[in-house]
Design an enzyme around this catalytic site. Sequence first.
Site, short mmCIF file in Angstrom:
data_model
loop_
_atom_site.label_atom_id
_atom_site.label_comp_id
_atom_site.label_asym_id
_atom_site.label_seq_id
_atom_site.Cartn_x
_atom_site.Cartn_y
_atom_site.Cartn_z
N ALA A 1 -35.94 1.46 5.03
CA ALA A 1 -36.21 0.23 5.80
C ALA A 1 -36.98 0.66 7.03
O ALA A 1 -36.73 1.74 7.58
CB ALA A 1 -34.90 -0.43 6.20
N HIS B 1 -29.13 -4.33 13.77
CA HIS B 1 -28.94 -3.66 12.47
C HIS B 1 -28.56 -4.66 11.37
O HIS B 1 -28.96 -4.51 10.22
CB HIS B 1 -27.87 -2.57 12.59
N MET C 1 -36.55 5.82 10.91
CA MET C 1 -35.71 6.94 11.38
C MET C 1 -35.41 7.95 10.27
O MET C 1 -34.41 8.66 10.34
CB MET C 1 -34.39 6.39 11.93
N SER C 2 -36.25 8.01 9.26
CA SER C 2 -35.95 8.92 8.14
C SER C 2 -37.26 9.30 7.44
O SER C 2 -38.35 9.20 8.01
CB SER C 2 -35.02 8.22 7.14
N HIS D 1 -29.20 11.23 8.21
CA HIS D 1 -30.26 11.04 9.20
C HIS D 1 -30.12 12.07 10.32
O HIS D 1 -29.02 12.49 10.65
CB HIS D 1 -30.16 9.63 9.80
N TYR E 1 -30.36 11.48 13.39
CA TYR E 1 -29.59 10.92 14.52
C TYR E 1 -28.08 11.06 14.34
O TYR E 1 -27.32 10.86 15.28
CB TYR E 1 -29.95 9.44 14.78
N GLU E 2 -27.64 11.41 13.14
CA GLU E 2 -26.21 11.61 12.94
C GLU E 2 -25.74 12.93 13.53
O GLU E 2 -24.54 13.19 13.61
CB GLU E 2 -25.87 11.54 11.45
N SER F 1 -32.05 1.53 2.67
CA SER F 1 -31.42 0.21 2.85
C SER F 1 -32.06 -0.80 1.90
O SER F 1 -33.27 -0.83 1.77
CB SER F 1 -31.62 -0.28 4.29
N ASN G 1 -38.21 -5.95 9.78
CA ASN G 1 -38.30 -6.65 11.07
C ASN G 1 -39.63 -6.32 11.72
O ASN G 1 -40.26 -5.33 11.38
CB ASN G 1 -37.16 -6.19 12.00
N HIS H 1 -23.67 3.12 4.02
CA HIS H 1 -24.37 4.16 3.27
C HIS H 1 -23.34 4.92 2.44
O HIS H 1 -22.43 5.54 2.99
CB HIS H 1 -25.07 5.15 4.21
N1 HPA Z 1 -37.37 0.93 13.96
C1 HPA Z 1 -36.86 2.05 13.43
N2 HPA Z 1 -36.18 2.06 12.28
C2 HPA Z 1 -36.02 0.88 11.64
C3 HPA Z 1 -36.51 -0.32 12.17
C4 HPA Z 1 -37.24 -0.29 13.39
O1 HPA Z 1 -37.70 -1.32 13.91
N3 HPA Z 1 -36.16 -1.30 11.28
C5 HPA Z 1 -35.50 -0.70 10.28
N4 HPA Z 1 -35.40 0.62 10.48
#
Ligand code: HPA
Length: 277
Positions: A115, A249, A213-214, A85, A87-88, A32, A237, A63
């Site tokens: 990210a 998101h 998550m990756s 990912h 999670y997909e 990202s 964040n 994406h």
């Molecule tokens: N957690 C998991 N994945 C993320 C986050 C988060 O806070 N921010 C961006 N990707």
Amino acid sequence: MTNAIYEKLINCVNAVKSRISFQPEVALVLGSGLGDYAQEMDIREIVEYKEIEGFPVSTVAGHQGRFLFGYVENVPMVAMQGRVHFYEGYPMSDVVLPVRLMGLLGAKTLILTNAAGGVNYNFQPGDLMMITDHITTAVPSPLIGPNLDELGTRFPDMSEVYNKELRSIIRQAARNAGVSLQQGVYMQFTGPSYETPAEIRMCRTLGGDAAGMSTACEAMAANHMGMKVCGISCITNLAAGMSSAPLDHREVQEVADRVAAEFKKLVTETIRLIGGR
Ligand code: HPA
């Protein structure tokens, strides 16, 4: 006996090789914020994931799904615009297939970007963090199953997944580009939900500085096959429970976009230094 995972990988590699003749030296996964890194590249060839039979295609909004072949600072590169990912719903072997494919195309160095949520109290949204190490115990290993002996050994060493020399190059690149750089340990969670505040406290207690998550599974698979790996996270964040605002998101995307110019500068300078070694 042939292994179905290896067979699928080789079929995908051959499909790409039949389309292009480009020889990449460095592979880059665009997370990202770096989605439009294509603009920094002198692109020679493009292969859409959907043109490759059996290739996992990302389902996440925003994406894209294609390999870009070309040059950055005269270094022959392949960049993944869009990753898949866990999670997909794809098995881990599919999640790491694209990285393995880039390795088999000849890329010896892998730059991972993503990210992530900041877990370390010293991090602010918008910071860039060089990954020094990772924790993957919350997700299955991509190396589970019969070992792909053609790629690497059954019990690979993971004591230096993020190559020391590349880490020093990234630090130098940050100084050259005038970009400030944090560093720390990335912990991979499955997603797709953001973590709970308790999970983030666990992450911090275990030594994690950022949550995402990756990436870590890709780094493991690349390390298994002998690629030199490095990684940079964009801290988009504060992780769950660290601010009063719920995670969203859109906010992640906005911060990633805001930092994109700095992130691109750092990645381009890193590639320039890798090319000049
Ligand atoms: N957690 C998991 N994945 C993320 C986050 C988060 O806070 N921010 C961006 N990707």
